[in-house]
Enzyme design. Structure first.
Site, PDB file in Angstrom:
ATOM      1  CG  LEU A 213      36.724  30.940  27.952  1.00 43.71           C
ATOM      2  CD1 LEU A 213      38.187  31.323  28.107  1.00 43.71           C
ATOM      3  CD2 LEU A 213      36.426  29.653  28.721  1.00 43.71           C
ATOM      4  CG  HIS A 214      29.609  33.083  29.663  1.00 41.53           C
ATOM      5  ND1 HIS A 214      29.674  31.866  29.031  1.00 41.53           N
ATOM      6  CD2 HIS A 214      28.490  33.062  30.422  1.00 41.53           C
ATOM      7  CE1 HIS A 214      28.622  31.139  29.377  1.00 41.53           C
ATOM      8  NE2 HIS A 214      27.891  31.835  30.231  1.00 41.53           N
ATOM      9  NE  ARG A 215      29.046  27.749  32.458  1.00 41.48           N
ATOM     10  CZ  ARG A 215      27.731  27.803  32.604  1.00 41.48           C
ATOM     11  NH1 ARG A 215      27.222  28.474  33.624  1.00 41.48           N
ATOM     12  NH2 ARG A 215      26.927  27.209  31.739  1.00 41.48           N
TER      13      ARG A 215
END
Length: 374
Positions: A213-215
């Protein structure tokens, strides 16, 4: 340097996976002189340089060393640096991949430069035509601008062809070649399968999920990030979760005071970012993936691994319509996890031209353009 000089522009982690098969295929040709251009957009060792080793790539022929910054700063720095390179090195072709800031920056720079002969480099976009139809995503802006300017558009799937046609782009520019990410996966399969990363963590094949997860939409808002962490902790009650944490996500978790509670959870395995081979070994042997990334939606579809994508949309809809991908809102993930775990093993999906031979088709396309009969 003799031969047709072809710049392969790489910036962020997925770019390296996309240029590697193409570099190796071009390097076999006596008429081609491929040059890797590393813009330096990602500079963490595990997020960039390690991929050159994993994918058997040489040191970049050109390194712009741009580093981080805002979208405008990064795009502007790459444009200025790459413009100087094009003016002095005079490549015959510039190949950009994916949808990062460097993709559109190098496209803009190369598209505006004409040599003394009156010609300019051919600009080609590999992985063209993908659309999420969500212009709040910086990547979508990069895709639209790049495809509007590029001379040739190599697409991975029929929906990408149709997106470009709807935007008024000539069919003559569109060449469907397939999914270059699958080439990388197959090229590295033996090395990937030789690893036992999950066993290093004390896990068994199929008894864990992988999380990436990085957005900004998921990790920048403290309240959303908190709810997401709580959901992951709840999911970990059902299945172990391995979470290679992106630097951006880790920074935001620490800032929000969420790290200690998460790292105390014995069923959540927090890792530093890992290189491609080790990461894909984790994916090959997992039960499911929870992500907001792009490429992993394709890889899991190809491998037949359930993928829950924490986004309202995807630029890779074929992974939903023909694959194993399922788009999820945060409040849907818990029920989707239960449904996914209840299913039997899913077979790998067969999608046209997702066969590990995309680089060869790209090279044949290039040859037609640059070696026209006299």
């Amino acid at each position: 340097m003799t031969g047709v000089v072809i710049h392969l522009v790489a910036a962020a982690r997925p770019n390296f996976m996309k240029i590697a098969p193409l570099y190796h295929e071009l390097n076999k040709q006596d008429w081609a002189a491929p040059v890797i251009v590393h813009t330096g957009q990602h500079y963490d060792v595990n997020m960039s340089d390690a991929f050159f080793t994993d994918l058997r790539l040489p040191e970049p022929g050109i390194h712009l060393g741009v580093g981080s910054g805002t979208h405008a700063e990064q795009t502007g720095k790459v444009m200025m640096a790459y413009e100087k390179v094009v003016m002095t090195k005079r490549p015959d072709m510039v190949v950009v991949v994916g949808d990062v800031n460097s993709t559109v920056a190098c496209t803009l720079a190369a598209s505006k430069i004409f040599y003394d002969s009156g010609r300019r480099p051919i600009v080609a976009h590999l992985e063209a035509g993908l659309r999420s139809f969500d212009r709040t995503m910086p990547e979508e802006i990069n895709r639209l601008a790049t495809d509007a300017l590029a001379d040739v558009l190599w697409t991975p799937s029929p929906d990408a062809d149709e997106n470009l046609a709807r935007e008024g782009i000539s069919r003559n520019k569109i060449v469907r070649v397939g999914n270059i990410m699958i080439d990388s996966l197959e090229m590295m399969r033996d090395k990937i399968e030789s690893q036992k990363v999950y066993k290093e963590l004390g896990l068994e094949r199929g008894d864990y999920g992988v999380v990436t997860l990085h957005r900004p939409s998921n990790v920048d808002d403290p309240e959303i990030l908190k709810a997401l962490c709580e959901t992951l902790a709840r999911i970990a009650e059902k299945i172990n979760l391995v979470f290679p944490v992106h630097p951006r996500t880790r920074k935001n978790m620490e800032k929000a005071g969420l790290m200690s509670a998460m790292t105390d959870n014995k069923k959540l395995y927090f890792l530093e970012p890992v290189n491609y081979i080790r990461f894909m070994n984790l994916v090959f042997n997992c039960r499911l993936v929870i992500t907001d990334s792009g490429g992993i939606q394709e890889e899991t579809t190809y491998l037949g691994i359930p993928c829950l994508t924490m986004r309202p949309n995807t630029e890779r809809p074929i992974t939903v319509t023909h694959g194993t991908n399922l788009l999820c809102r945060l409040d849907e993930v818990w029920s989707r996890i239960g449904e996914t775990l209840a299913k039997k093993e899913i077979k790998p999906c067969i999608i046209e031209n997702w066969d590990g031979k995309t680089a060869g088709r790209v090279v044949r396309s290039i040859k037609k353009m640059v070696l026209k009969p006299a």
